[in-house]
Scaffold this motif. Structure first.
Motif, PDB file in Angstrom:
ATOM      1  N   VAL A 103     113.596  67.067 -28.874  1.00 41.24           N
ATOM      2  CA  VAL A 103     114.138  66.799 -27.549  1.00 41.24           C
ATOM      3  C   VAL A 103     114.859  65.457 -27.511  1.00 41.24           C
ATOM      4  N   LEU A 104     116.172  65.500 -27.281  1.00 42.14           N
ATOM      5  CA  LEU A 104     117.004  64.322 -27.055  1.00 42.14           C
ATOM      6  C   LEU A 104     117.362  64.331 -25.586  1.00 42.14           C
ATOM      7  N   VAL A 105     117.068  63.250 -24.876  1.00 46.09           N
ATOM      8  CA  VAL A 105     117.338  63.180 -23.449  1.00 46.09           C
ATOM      9  C   VAL A 105     118.321  62.039 -23.211  1.00 46.09           C
ATOM     10  N   PHE A 106     119.526  62.362 -22.744  1.00 44.93           N
ATOM     11  CA  PHE A 106     120.552  61.368 -22.457  1.00 44.93           C
ATOM     12  C   PHE A 106     120.457  60.968 -20.991  1.00 44.93           C
ATOM     13  N   VAL A 107     120.318  59.653 -20.725  1.00 44.13           N
ATOM     14  CA  VAL A 107     120.182  59.150 -19.359  1.00 44.13           C
ATOM     15  C   VAL A 107     121.112  57.951 -19.164  1.00 44.13           C
ATOM     16  N   GLU A 108     121.306  57.578 -17.910  1.00 40.49           N
ATOM     17  CA  GLU A 108     122.097  56.397 -17.575  1.00 40.49           C
ATOM     18  C   GLU A 108     121.268  55.137 -17.875  1.00 40.49           C
ATOM     19  N   PRO A 109     121.945  53.987 -18.091  1.00 34.69           N
ATOM     20  CA  PRO A 109     121.227  52.758 -18.458  1.00 34.69           C
ATOM     21  C   PRO A 109     120.112  52.365 -17.484  1.00 34.69           C
ATOM     22  N   GLU A 110     120.315  52.525 -16.177  1.00 31.60           N
ATOM     23  CA  GLU A 110     119.268  52.125 -15.229  1.00 31.60           C
ATOM     24  C   GLU A 110     118.034  53.021 -15.359  1.00 31.60           C
ATOM     25  N   GLU A 111     118.224  54.305 -15.648  1.00 28.00           N
ATOM     26  CA  GLU A 111     117.092  55.206 -15.877  1.00 28.00           C
ATOM     27  C   GLU A 111     116.402  54.859 -17.195  1.00 28.00           C
ATOM     28  N   PHE A 112     117.197  54.467 -18.198  1.00 29.29           N
ATOM     29  CA  PHE A 112     116.650  54.096 -19.499  1.00 29.29           C
ATOM     30  C   PHE A 112     115.693  52.916 -19.353  1.00 29.29           C
ATOM     31  N   ARG A 113     116.086  51.927 -18.555  1.00 26.13           N
ATOM     32  CA  ARG A 113     115.229  50.755 -18.349  1.00 26.13           C
ATOM     33  C   ARG A 113     113.895  51.151 -17.727  1.00 26.13           C
ATOM     34  N   ARG A 114     113.892  52.169 -16.903  1.00 33.50           N
ATOM     35  CA  ARG A 114     112.638  52.642 -16.309  1.00 33.50           C
ATOM     36  C   ARG A 114     111.688  53.179 -17.379  1.00 33.50           C
ATOM     37  N   PHE A 115     112.232  53.862 -18.390  1.00 34.09           N
ATOM     38  CA  PHE A 115     111.397  54.325 -19.499  1.00 34.09           C
ATOM     39  C   PHE A 115     110.803  53.148 -20.267  1.00 34.09           C
ATOM     40  N   LEU A 116     111.593  52.095 -20.458  1.00 32.21           N
ATOM     41  CA  LEU A 116     111.082  50.929 -21.178  1.00 32.21           C
ATOM     42  C   LEU A 116     109.916  50.282 -20.442  1.00 32.21           C
ATOM     43  N   GLU A 117     109.938  50.341 -19.130  1.00 34.30           N
ATOM     44  CA  GLU A 117     108.873  49.743 -18.327  1.00 34.30           C
ATOM     45  C   GLU A 117     107.555  50.511 -18.431  1.00 34.30           C
ATOM     46  N   LEU A 118     107.590  51.747 -18.930  1.00 36.18           N
ATOM     47  CA  LEU A 118     106.384  52.567 -19.007  1.00 36.18           C
ATOM     48  C   LEU A 118     105.455  52.168 -20.157  1.00 36.18           C
ATOM     49  N   LYS A 119     105.970  51.397 -21.112  1.00 32.79           N
ATOM     50  CA  LYS A 119     105.159  51.004 -22.269  1.00 32.79           C
ATOM     51  C   LYS A 119     105.095  49.493 -22.385  1.00 32.79           C
ATOM     52  N   GLU A 120     103.953  49.011 -22.872  1.00 36.10           N
ATOM     53  CA  GLU A 120     103.768  47.580 -23.048  1.00 36.10           C
ATOM     54  C   GLU A 120     104.659  47.036 -24.160  1.00 36.10           C
ATOM     55  N   ARG A 121     104.743  47.742 -25.285  1.00 35.99           N
ATOM     56  CA  ARG A 121     105.583  47.346 -26.421  1.00 35.99           C
ATOM     57  C   ARG A 121     106.453  48.528 -26.842  1.00 35.99           C
ATOM     58  N   PRO A 122     107.529  48.802 -26.093  1.00 35.44           N
ATOM     59  CA  PRO A 122     108.360  49.970 -26.431  1.00 35.44           C
ATOM     60  C   PRO A 122     109.113  49.769 -27.746  1.00 35.44           C
ATOM     61  N   LEU A 123     109.317  50.870 -28.456  1.00 30.62           N
ATOM     62  CA  LEU A 123     110.157  50.884 -29.643  1.00 30.62           C
ATOM     63  C   LEU A 123     111.582  51.143 -29.169  1.00 30.62           C
ATOM     64  N   VAL A 124     112.517  50.236 -29.494  1.00 31.41           N
ATOM     65  CA  VAL A 124     113.912  50.367 -29.060  1.00 31.41           C
ATOM     66  C   VAL A 124     114.795  50.343 -30.300  1.00 31.41           C
ATOM     67  N   ILE A 125     115.665  51.343 -30.430  1.00 36.77           N
ATOM     68  CA  ILE A 125     116.583  51.453 -31.560  1.00 36.77           C
ATOM     69  C   ILE A 125     117.996  51.304 -31.027  1.00 36.77           C
ATOM     70  N   MET A 158     105.372  69.527  -6.319  1.00 34.98           N
ATOM     71  CA  MET A 158     104.634  69.091  -7.477  1.00 34.98           C
ATOM     72  C   MET A 158     104.794  67.575  -7.606  1.00 34.98           C
ATOM     73  N   GLY A 159     103.698  66.826  -7.678  1.00 29.30           N
ATOM     74  CA  GLY A 159     103.759  65.380  -7.808  1.00 29.30           C
ATOM     75  C   GLY A 159     103.886  64.967  -9.258  1.00 29.30           C
ATOM     76  N   CYS A 160     104.557  63.857  -9.477  1.00 34.50           N
ATOM     77  CA  CYS A 160     104.669  63.333 -10.831  1.00 34.50           C
ATOM     78  C   CYS A 160     104.812  61.823 -10.762  1.00 34.50           C
ATOM     79  N   GLY A 161     104.608  61.147 -11.894  1.00 34.61           N
ATOM     80  CA  GLY A 161     104.688  59.697 -11.938  1.00 34.61           C
ATOM     81  C   GLY A 161     106.107  59.177 -11.874  1.00 34.61           C
ATOM     82  N   MET A 162     107.070  59.928 -12.421  1.00 37.06           N
ATOM     83  CA  MET A 162     108.455  59.465 -12.454  1.00 37.06           C
ATOM     84  C   MET A 162     109.363  60.672 -12.655  1.00 37.06           C
ATOM     85  N   ALA A 163     110.440  60.754 -11.906  1.00 34.15           N
ATOM     86  CA  ALA A 163     111.422  61.824 -12.073  1.00 34.15           C
ATOM     87  C   ALA A 163     112.742  61.194 -12.493  1.00 34.15           C
TER      88      ALA A 163
END
Length: 85
Positions: free
Chosen positions: A17-39, A1-6
């Motif tokens: 849904v709360l998803v806990f990830v490592e910092p390097e994976e977290f940065r990848r999520f930030l790159e998916l949006k032009e203006r990400p909301l970060v708390i 199954m193909g996907c954009g990001m795993a």
């Protein structure tokens, strides 16, 4: 199954849904949006834990510690965070 990001998640809690990830994976999520909301903030009682969170398609993506926030991000600095109750 193909996907954009795993991403490997450390923990997923059902019922909102709360998803806990490592910092390097977290940065990848930030790159998916032009203006990400970060708390950013701390949670816990005696042992305070710094957390950084963002949203992605209805999920809350969380990592421990502070992550460099991209230019243009919407940054919310929480005085206190609670992940339940």
């Amino acid at each position: 199954m193909g996907c954009g990001m795993a991403v490997d998640a450390n923990r997923v809690i059902a019922g909102g849904v709360l998803v806990f990830v490592e910092p390097e994976e977290f940065r990848r999520f930030l790159e998916l949006k032009e203006r990400p909301l970060v708390i950013v903030g701390e949670t816990g009682g005696f042992k305070r834990t710094k957390l950084t969170m963002t949203t992605y398609d209805g999920a809350i993506i969380i990592t421990r510690g502070e992550v460099e926030v991209p230019e243009g991000a919407v940054l919310v600095k929480a005085r206190e965070l609670s992940l339940g109750k």
